[in-house]
Each structure stands twice: as C-alpha cells, then as structure tokens.
Design a protein around this motif. Structure first.
Motif, PDB file in Angstrom:
ATOM      1  N   MET A   1     -36.346 -18.676  12.534  1.00 59.94           N
ATOM      2  CA  MET A   1     -35.167 -19.547  12.452  1.00 59.94           C
ATOM      3  C   MET A   1     -33.912 -18.696  12.564  1.00 59.94           C
ATOM      4  O   MET A   1     -33.772 -17.711  11.852  1.00 59.94           O
ATOM      5  N   ALA A   2     -32.993 -19.091  13.414  1.00 60.65           N
ATOM      6  CA  ALA A   2     -31.765 -18.330  13.634  1.00 60.65           C
ATOM      7  C   ALA A   2     -30.604 -19.012  12.920  1.00 60.65           C
ATOM      8  O   ALA A   2     -30.407 -20.221  13.046  1.00 60.65           O
ATOM      9  N   ALA A   3     -29.846 -18.206  12.187  1.00 63.45           N
ATOM     10  CA  ALA A   3     -28.680 -18.761  11.498  1.00 63.45           C
ATOM     11  C   ALA A   3     -27.521 -18.866  12.484  1.00 63.45           C
ATOM     12  O   ALA A   3     -27.095 -17.863  13.061  1.00 63.45           O
ATOM     13  N   ILE A   4     -27.020 -20.085  12.658  1.00 60.84           N
ATOM     14  CA  ILE A   4     -25.838 -20.276  13.512  1.00 60.84           C
ATOM     15  C   ILE A   4     -24.590 -19.988  12.690  1.00 60.84           C
ATOM     16  O   ILE A   4     -23.692 -19.272  13.122  1.00 60.84           O
ATOM     17  N   THR A   5     -24.540 -20.548  11.500  1.00 56.26           N
ATOM     18  CA  THR A   5     -23.547 -20.170  10.493  1.00 56.26           C
ATOM     19  C   THR A   5     -24.305 -20.060   9.178  1.00 56.26           C
ATOM     20  O   THR A   5     -25.518 -20.264   9.129  1.00 56.26           O
ATOM     21  N   SER A   6     -23.610 -19.792   8.092  1.00 56.70           N
ATOM     22  CA  SER A   6     -24.278 -19.637   6.796  1.00 56.70           C
ATOM     23  C   SER A   6     -24.922 -20.930   6.320  1.00 56.70           C
ATOM     24  O   SER A   6     -25.775 -20.907   5.422  1.00 56.70           O
ATOM     25  N   VAL A   7     -24.536 -22.062   6.912  1.00 57.86           N
ATOM     26  CA  VAL A   7     -25.057 -23.349   6.426  1.00 57.86           C
ATOM     27  C   VAL A   7     -25.798 -24.145   7.494  1.00 57.86           C
ATOM     28  O   VAL A   7     -26.249 -25.256   7.234  1.00 57.86           O
ATOM     29  N   VAL A   8     -25.936 -23.601   8.700  1.00 64.11           N
ATOM     30  CA  VAL A   8     -26.657 -24.301   9.772  1.00 64.11           C
ATOM     31  C   VAL A   8     -27.602 -23.323  10.464  1.00 64.11           C
ATOM     32  O   VAL A   8     -27.187 -22.235  10.873  1.00 64.11           O
ATOM     33  N   ASP A   9     -28.879 -23.736  10.563  1.00 65.97           N
ATOM     34  CA  ASP A   9     -29.891 -22.915  11.233  1.00 65.97           C
ATOM     35  C   ASP A   9     -30.446 -23.667  12.438  1.00 65.97           C
ATOM     36  O   ASP A   9     -30.459 -24.902  12.472  1.00 65.97           O
ATOM     37  N   LEU A  10     -30.914 -22.906  13.419  1.00 66.49           N
ATOM     38  CA  LEU A  10     -31.556 -23.472  14.611  1.00 66.49           C
ATOM     39  C   LEU A  10     -32.925 -22.811  14.771  1.00 66.49           C
ATOM     40  O   LEU A  10     -33.038 -21.595  14.830  1.00 66.49           O
ATOM     41  N   ALA A  11     -33.969 -23.637  14.805  1.00 73.64           N
ATOM     42  CA  ALA A  11     -35.333 -23.136  14.980  1.00 73.64           C
ATOM     43  C   ALA A  11     -35.984 -23.865  16.138  1.00 73.64           C
ATOM     44  O   ALA A  11     -35.539 -24.934  16.550  1.00 73.64           O
ATOM     45  N   MET A  12     -37.049 -23.275  16.683  1.00 76.38           N
ATOM     46  CA  MET A  12     -37.778 -23.893  17.797  1.00 76.38           C
ATOM     47  C   MET A  12     -39.191 -24.262  17.354  1.00 76.38           C
ATOM     48  O   MET A  12     -39.915 -23.431  16.802  1.00 76.38           O
ATOM     49  N   ASP A  13     -39.550 -25.496  17.556  1.00 75.49           N
ATOM     50  CA  ASP A  13     -40.921 -25.947  17.346  1.00 75.49           C
ATOM     51  C   ASP A  13     -41.469 -26.255  18.737  1.00 75.49           C
ATOM     52  O   ASP A  13     -41.410 -27.394  19.211  1.00 75.49           O
ATOM     53  N   GLY A  14     -41.950 -25.214  19.404  1.00 69.49           N
ATOM     54  CA  GLY A  14     -42.352 -25.380  20.800  1.00 69.49           C
ATOM     55  C   GLY A  14     -41.142 -25.703  21.649  1.00 69.49           C
ATOM     56  O   GLY A  14     -40.166 -24.945  21.679  1.00 69.49           O
ATOM     57  N   ASP A  15     -41.178 -26.855  22.310  1.00 67.31           N
ATOM     58  CA  ASP A  15     -40.059 -27.241  23.172  1.00 67.31           C
ATOM     59  C   ASP A  15     -39.095 -28.208  22.483  1.00 67.31           C
ATOM     60  O   ASP A  15     -38.296 -28.879  23.126  1.00 67.31           O
ATOM     61  N   VAL A  16     -39.160 -28.279  21.136  1.00 66.85           N
ATOM     62  CA  VAL A  16     -38.229 -29.118  20.364  1.00 66.85           C
ATOM     63  C   VAL A  16     -37.372 -28.223  19.467  1.00 66.85           C
ATOM     64  O   VAL A  16     -37.897 -27.412  18.688  1.00 66.85           O
ATOM     65  N   ALA A  17     -36.061 -28.346  19.625  1.00 62.23           N
ATOM     66  CA  ALA A  17     -35.135 -27.604  18.760  1.00 62.23           C
ATOM     67  C   ALA A  17     -34.958 -28.363  17.446  1.00 62.23           C
ATOM     68  O   ALA A  17     -34.828 -29.586  17.447  1.00 62.23           O
ATOM     69  N   VAL A  18     -34.947 -27.619  16.341  1.00 61.40           N
ATOM     70  CA  VAL A  18     -34.742 -28.234  15.025  1.00 61.40           C
ATOM     71  C   VAL A  18     -33.488 -27.622  14.398  1.00 61.40           C
ATOM     72  O   VAL A  18     -33.465 -26.424  14.076  1.00 61.40           O
ATOM     73  N   ILE A  19     -32.454 -28.461  14.279  1.00 64.16           N
ATOM     74  CA  ILE A  19     -31.196 -28.025  13.655  1.00 64.16           C
ATOM     75  C   ILE A  19     -31.253 -28.443  12.185  1.00 64.16           C
ATOM     76  O   ILE A  19     -31.456 -29.614  11.882  1.00 64.16           O
ATOM     77  N   THR A  20     -31.052 -27.482  11.287  1.00 61.77           N
ATOM     78  CA  THR A  20     -31.107 -27.779   9.852  1.00 61.77           C
ATOM     79  C   THR A  20     -29.780 -27.435   9.196  1.00 61.77           C
ATOM     80  O   THR A  20     -29.320 -26.295   9.260  1.00 61.77           O
ATOM     81  N   ILE A  21     -29.181 -28.453   8.568  1.00 61.95           N
ATOM     82  CA  ILE A  21     -27.968 -28.233   7.775  1.00 61.95           C
ATOM     83  C   ILE A  21     -28.391 -28.003   6.338  1.00 61.95           C
ATOM     84  O   ILE A  21     -29.143 -28.792   5.766  1.00 61.95           O
ATOM     85  N   ASP A  22     -27.898 -26.921   5.753  1.00 63.38           N
ATOM     86  CA  ASP A  22     -28.225 -26.609   4.360  1.00 63.38           C
ATOM     87  C   ASP A  22     -26.942 -26.183   3.654  1.00 63.38           C
ATOM     88  O   ASP A  22     -26.636 -25.006   3.511  1.00 63.38           O
ATOM     89  N   SER A  23     -26.163 -27.178   3.242  1.00 58.11           N
ATOM     90  CA  SER A  23     -24.864 -26.934   2.612  1.00 58.11           C
ATOM     91  C   SER A  23     -24.769 -27.754   1.330  1.00 58.11           C
ATOM     92  O   SER A  23     -24.222 -28.854   1.325  1.00 58.11           O
ATOM     93  N   PRO A  24     -25.372 -27.241   0.245  1.00 60.58           N
ATOM     94  CA  PRO A  24     -25.387 -27.995  -1.019  1.00 60.58           C
ATOM     95  C   PRO A  24     -23.968 -28.296  -1.504  1.00 60.58           C
ATOM     96  O   PRO A  24     -23.031 -27.548  -1.180  1.00 60.58           O
ATOM     97  N   PRO A  25     -23.768 -29.353  -2.325  1.00 55.05           N
ATOM     98  CA  PRO A  25     -24.853 -30.213  -2.829  1.00 55.05           C
ATOM     99  C   PRO A  25     -25.164 -31.407  -1.927  1.00 55.05           C
ATOM    100  O   PRO A  25     -26.228 -31.993  -2.051  1.00 55.05           O
ATOM    101  N   VAL A  26     -24.233 -31.786  -1.018  1.00 51.72           N
ATOM    102  CA  VAL A  26     -24.452 -33.037  -0.277  1.00 51.72           C
ATOM    103  C   VAL A  26     -24.319 -32.858   1.234  1.00 51.72           C
ATOM    104  O   VAL A  26     -24.192 -33.835   1.972  1.00 51.72           O
TER     105      VAL A  26
END
Length: 678
Positions: A1-26
């Motif tokens: 998983m590659a960090a785009i910023t400290s609160v957003v990551d981009l990972a690859m599940d085969g040919d599907v990109a998965v963008i994950t926001i992780d900025s607590p609390p909401v």
C-alpha cells in the motif's frame, strides 16, 4: 500500500485500485484528505492496467462531512470540486464503499462515484441546513437526480438521515454488501466491469427529477406552505429549496452556479456563523473547568426518583428509555398510580406513531418499580428528588435519604431555583449532592442544568454530566445561585415584561415582539401555558401583584381557558378583556401613567436585561463560559438557534456597547463584563 498523504493510501488488488481514507475520528474532508484523494486519482489515471477503483474509509465511518474547523479560513490544498471532477471523470468505474455515515461533503463525494455500495447499517444525509448552510459541493444538484426532487427537498431542508435499506430503494446505493465491505466492493467493481456497465454520472441523469419546472411548481409551493412554521426565521431552508428548483429547471452547470451563489450568501451571513457557534458550543459545554477529564465515573445502573408527577414521571422516562431500571416513589397510592399511568400513556402514544413497538412499551414499563416506601431506594446508584419547589420539603427528604441511600450513591435535586448547598447541608455527605435541573417536559427537552455545589465531588459532577449525555441531554454546569443560569435570566426578562404591561404595552404586544424575534412563545403565553396559579394560594393571596388579582378573579391560564388570553376549545387565543381591565385598574391604583410603547422598546427592555444578567452570571463564575449561557437558552427556553443565543447575539448583532448604553439610560446596574467582553 502506498501512502499518497498521511491520511490517504492507494493499494492495488489486481486490476482494482483501492483508495483508503484513514483520518480519525470521522474522516472529515480536510485539506490533507483532499490532497490525498487528488493524488490518488491522478495515479489511477496514469495507470492503464487498472480496470476499476474502490473508495473506502478506515475506522468507524465513511467521510462524515466537511472539516468545519476550516470554515472562514483561507483555502489550502486541493479543492473539493477538483477532487469530485477527477472522480467523476475517471476513465475507470469508481465505486464508493460506505459504512457508518456519509454526511454532507461525504455524501457529495459519494454522489460523484459511478456506483455506490454500503453495509446494512450505513446512513446518508445532507445536514448542512443545521449549520445555516446548504450543500455547497453539488449536493443540491446531484441528490435530486438520484432520489427525486421531493425526497431531496425533505432531506436538504431537514438534515434528516436515510438508512441503507431506504437508500437502496431510492437508488442512492446500488447494492448492500453482506460481510466484509471492502472485499464486497471490490467484487462488485469486478462484476460491473465484466458486465460492461456504463460509467454512470449522476450529473447527466435527469430521469428521476419528476418533470420540468412548471410541472413541479405546485409541489414546491405546497412544500413551502406546509413547512412555513418550521422554517420561519431561518434563511437556509429557503436557499436549499431554491437550489432544488434550479436542479429541476436548469442544466447541471447552471444549477451549480445557483448553488454556489446561494451557498456564498449563507456562508457570509450571520445565521450561519450563529449556528456554527451553537454546534461548537454544545460540544464545549461538556468540558468542566478544573476537572481532570480522566476523572473516574461512578456507576449509574439503577435510579431512584422521588415524585411521580409531571417532572418525576418525565425524568423517569429518560432512564427507562435507555435501559436503566427506575424505582419511583410517591406518598399516596393514587398519585403513584396516576404517574405510572401517564408514563404508560406517553409510551403507548409513541408506539401508535410508529416510533417503537408495543413490545418495547412493555419492556420499558417492565423496568419501572413503583413504590410508596422511600426505603426501597436503598440500593439505587442515583436518586433524583423531583418534588414541590419548597426548601423545607426538600431538606426533609434529603435528611431521610442520608440514612437510607447506600454509601457512594449520588443524591440529586431537580430544583429550578433553590440553594443546592443548603439542601446538601441537610445530609452528612454534601460531596454526594448535586443539582439536576431538568426542563419540562423532561422526557422531551434536551437541556439539563447540572448544579455544582460548593462541596460536590469531582466524581459526582463528572458522573452527573456523563449520565445526562447517556440519556440524550445537553448538560451545562451552573454554580449555586437563585435560578441558576436560565431561570435567573428569565427573571430579569419577566420583571421587565410585567412592568411593560403596566406602563402601556398589552400582553399580546409583548408576546408578539418576542415571537417575531424568534421565540416559540412570549412570556404571557408561557405563563398561561404553565398555569397562572402555580405557587399561588387562595388562602394567602393578598392581591399584591397582577398575577394575584388574575388568580383571584378565576383566571388560571390554559387549564381553564382564561388567563392573559381567552382560549376556545381548540386553544386558539384572543386577548382577555378581563385581564386587560385588571391590569388597567392595577396601574391606575399604583399611579402609573400609561403611554404608547413601541416594539423596539419592548424588545430592548425584555432582552437587554437578560444579557446583562448573563454577564453578571459570568462575572460571578456561575457559568463556565458565555457559550454555555447560549446553550441553556437555546435548549431550555426557545431562544432562536439562528441568533446563536443571548450572549452571541449581544456580541455579534445587538452590540455590547449599545446594550450597555441602553441599560444605563434605564438606570440599571450594568455588569462590567458587558462593557469589557467575555
């Protein structure tokens, strides 16, 4: 998983990109989140091997809205509109995977995805109206294209949330995922790619708008008329309605211009500032000066209530409704039976309205133990006295409780005026005594004044505040003074209102000025509703006040249809000629020269002394902060939320200097804090 910023990551599940926001609390849409999303979509656009993208959030919720701490500050980071455009214009389908809440800007982002899935507990809404605003990132233009104009109107003007099941039926989500949401969303993304489904852009779909502007004009007119009373005084609902009308009548980009224009008008207006103030003030009120936030709370697993009347029964319902057993005590079986019957009737009426089932009624009533024996409160964790407002009676009860209640139990008085320290002195454990001033009807009103006695322990104070939150109340800490925060200020207003009707204003004039200001009712309407004979006795009455004479003449208020107003069978009111004659006779007897009094004088004399009393309360340390005073008056007395509370209004609208000068002209003692600020 590659960090785009400290609160957003981009990972690859085969040919599907998965963008994950992780900025607590909401996972709010802060500048860092926006920058991360912007970078993620740039990376996706640059990767030709990708077939789809999924947007998910870590933690307990999807994007719960904008970062309102950025409101009013210079913009920084990627704009939300740029992020939305990148998402909507993606060459591969974007699937938003929603859990928790997708609110405000969060839902506006989700509406730019080509498809949306959620878990079964997700909720969706555009609550900006509660902050005096409207959805400013396309929400008013995209939402009606998904759920229809009528449903969109309801959502944007109320801020109400929609559950996942209703969202699926309305087309707001395409599928409810069972099991792991991210895995389900990835599987959904692969399926739509395999099936060759189109890139659905909400902005381009007008099929659900329900017709053209002319066809929908009657619906908009009916909506305005049916909600006129609820929207009175507020700017934001009408602005939201105009934007939904624009979605129906105009192409998307033109509608967006209307939305932007209306948003900027609201954003620069005082109402939005006031409602944001209230939003933060509610949260600030929970913080207790001088108290360690890590203070250990006492257990409140069982509650005793003394008094099964209107207040005692209403207080009991708060606890029964959240699963806490209550033992309620009365002195006579008839009063006890009557109080229990009222509780049951209230619950059954709610069940009839569909708020919960009859089984739930029985479950709540099953938690209630009625008794005539005070000794049955011996094991309660919290005991709340809710009897007549008489010091001798309350001291007698607390003296008895001192010998009955278990060690460590909290002893609380639902007094609205009396000295909590004097009540506490009737026990050998004043550190366990606290004031808990509920507002009537106690099962409905949100405010709870928690009165900190001179010897109230930190644990008891912290537990009282936490318990208030647990039963859905907004707790505000007050010091010990006559009337605490709210009723002390109300007394200052009522004193002037009573003088005004002797000097020349009619009760209906005073009430009208205050309801025009935004109160749900004026002081004399309120007196009639409460009952003019509360605390009055025919045996001891000496005709000293106007109220004495009204009661002596048989005027009791709404309870017998005669008070400052006469009431018909439907409680429609007209000014009472009997009351007016009594007021005129009283004024003549006292040698008061009546004169014409204009609306501005009525407003100033009713509200300015209130603000001054609020400043004195702050000066004496009876309230922790000015915003606490505002929360008391908004949630306990109907101060219009769009005016931010009396102290906010004084600071930002009426002007402290203007108020101070007017009070000095009236010959009043002006609080130093009113002049210097709080």
């Amino acid at each position: 998983m590659a960090a785009i910023t400290s609160v957003v990551d981009l990972a690859m599940d085969g040919d599907v990109a998965v963008i994950t926001i992780d900025s607590p609390p909401v996972n709010a849409l802060s500048a860092d989140v926006r920058d991360g999303l912007d970078g993620a979509f740039r990376a996706i656009a640059a990767n030709p091997a990708l077939k789809a993208a999924v947007l998910v959030c870590a933690g307990r919720t999807f994007i719960a809205g904008a970062d309102i701490s950025e409101f009013g500050k210079p913009p920084r980071g990627a704009s939300l509109h740029a992020v939305q455009d990148a998402m909507e214009e993606s060459a591969v389908p974007v699937v938003a995977a929603i859990h928790g809440t997708a609110l405000g800007g969060g839902l506006e982002v989700a509406l730019c995805a080509h498809y949306r899935v959620s878990d079964a507990k997700a909720k969706f809404g555009l609550p900006e109206v509660k902050l005096g605003l409207l959805p400013g990132a396309g929400g008013t233009q995209r939402l009606p294209r998904v759920v229809g104009a009528k449903k969109a109107l309801e959502m944007v003007t109320s801020g109400a949330q929609m559950g996942a099941k209703d969202a699926l039926a309305a087309g707001l989500v395409d599928e409810i995922v069972e099991g792991d949401l991210t895995a389900g969303a990835i599987a959904f993304a692969r399926r739509i790619v395999a099936e060759g489904r189109p890139l659905k852009k909400v902005r381009d779909d007008t099929s659900k708008l329900g017709g053209d502007a002319a066809a929908l004009a009657p619906m908009f007119a009916d909506f305005r008329q049916s909600h006129a009373r609820a929207f009175k005084g507020f700017d934001a609902p009408e602005a939201n309605i105009k934007c939904i009308e624009a979605a129906v009548a105009l192409p998307f980009e033109e509608g967006m211009k209307v939305e932007r224009s209306e948003f900027m008008k609201l954003m620069s207006g005082l109402q939005a500032t006031a409602q944001r103030h209230v939003f933060f003030a509610e949260r600030q009120a929970a913080k207790i000066d001088g108290l360690d936030p890590k203070t250990e709370l006492l257990p409140v697993k069982s509650v005793g209530i003394i008094g099964a009347g209107t207040m005692g029964g209403g207080i009991a319902m708060n606890f029964l409704s959240v699963g806490i057993p209550v033992t309620i005590v009365e002195t006579k079986q008839e009063a006890l039976d009557r109080g229990v019957a009222v509780i049951r009737r209230n619950y059954e009426n709610s069940a009839k309205k569909g708020r919960f089932s009859m089984e739930e009624v029985e479950a709540r009533m099953g938690r209630l133990t009625p008794t005539l024996a005070l000794e049955d409160l011996k094991d309660a964790d919290l005991i709340i006295e809710a009897v007549f407002e008489n010091m001798d009676i309350k001291k007698d009860i607390f003296g008895k409780l001192d010998t009955i209640a278990r060690p460590g139990a909290i002893l609380a008085s639902n007094t609205s005026y009396l000295n909590v320290d004097e009540i506490a002195a009737s026990t050998t454990r004043p550190e366990s005594v606290v004031g808990t001033h509920f507002f009537s009807p106690a099962n409905v009103m949100r405010l709870l004044e928690v009165v900190r006695g001179a010897r109230t322990s930190p644990q008891v104070l912290a537990t009282a505040m936490a318990t208030g939150k647990a039963i859905g109340k907004i707790g505000v800490v007050s010091g010990v003074c006559h009337g605490f925060i709210g009723n002390r200020m109300l007394g200052a207003r009522q004193e002037q209102a009573n003088k005004l009707i002797l000097e020349g204003a009619r009760p209906a004039d005073v009430d009208r000025v205050l309801t025009d200001f935004g109160f749900p009712m004026g002081p004399f309407q309120m007196a009639d509703l409460a009952g003019l004979d509360i605390g009055w006795s025919a045996e001891t009455s000496k005709g000293v006040t106007v109220r004495d004479r009204l009661c002596e003449a048989g005027l009791r208020g709404q309870k017998n249809g005669k008070g400052f107003y006469d009431y018909d069978a439907d409680r429609n009111r007209t000014p009472s000629p009997v009351a007016e004659a009594i007021i005129l006779d009283y004024a003549a007897e006292k040698g008061i020269n009546r004169r014409s009094i204009d609306d501005q004088e009525i407003l100033e004399r009713c509200l300015y002394p209130m603000v001054n009393e609020g400043a004195k309360i702050l000066d004496e340390g009876m309230a922790q902060r000015a915003s606490d005073v505002d929360i008391v008056w908004i949630n306990g007395y109907g101060w219009p939320v769009y005016r931010g509370g009396p102290m906010f209004w004084a600071e930002h609208d009426a002007g402290r200097d203007t108020i101070a000068a007017a009070l000095e002209r009236m010959g009043m003692d002006v609080s130093p804090k009113l002049k210097s600020g709080w």
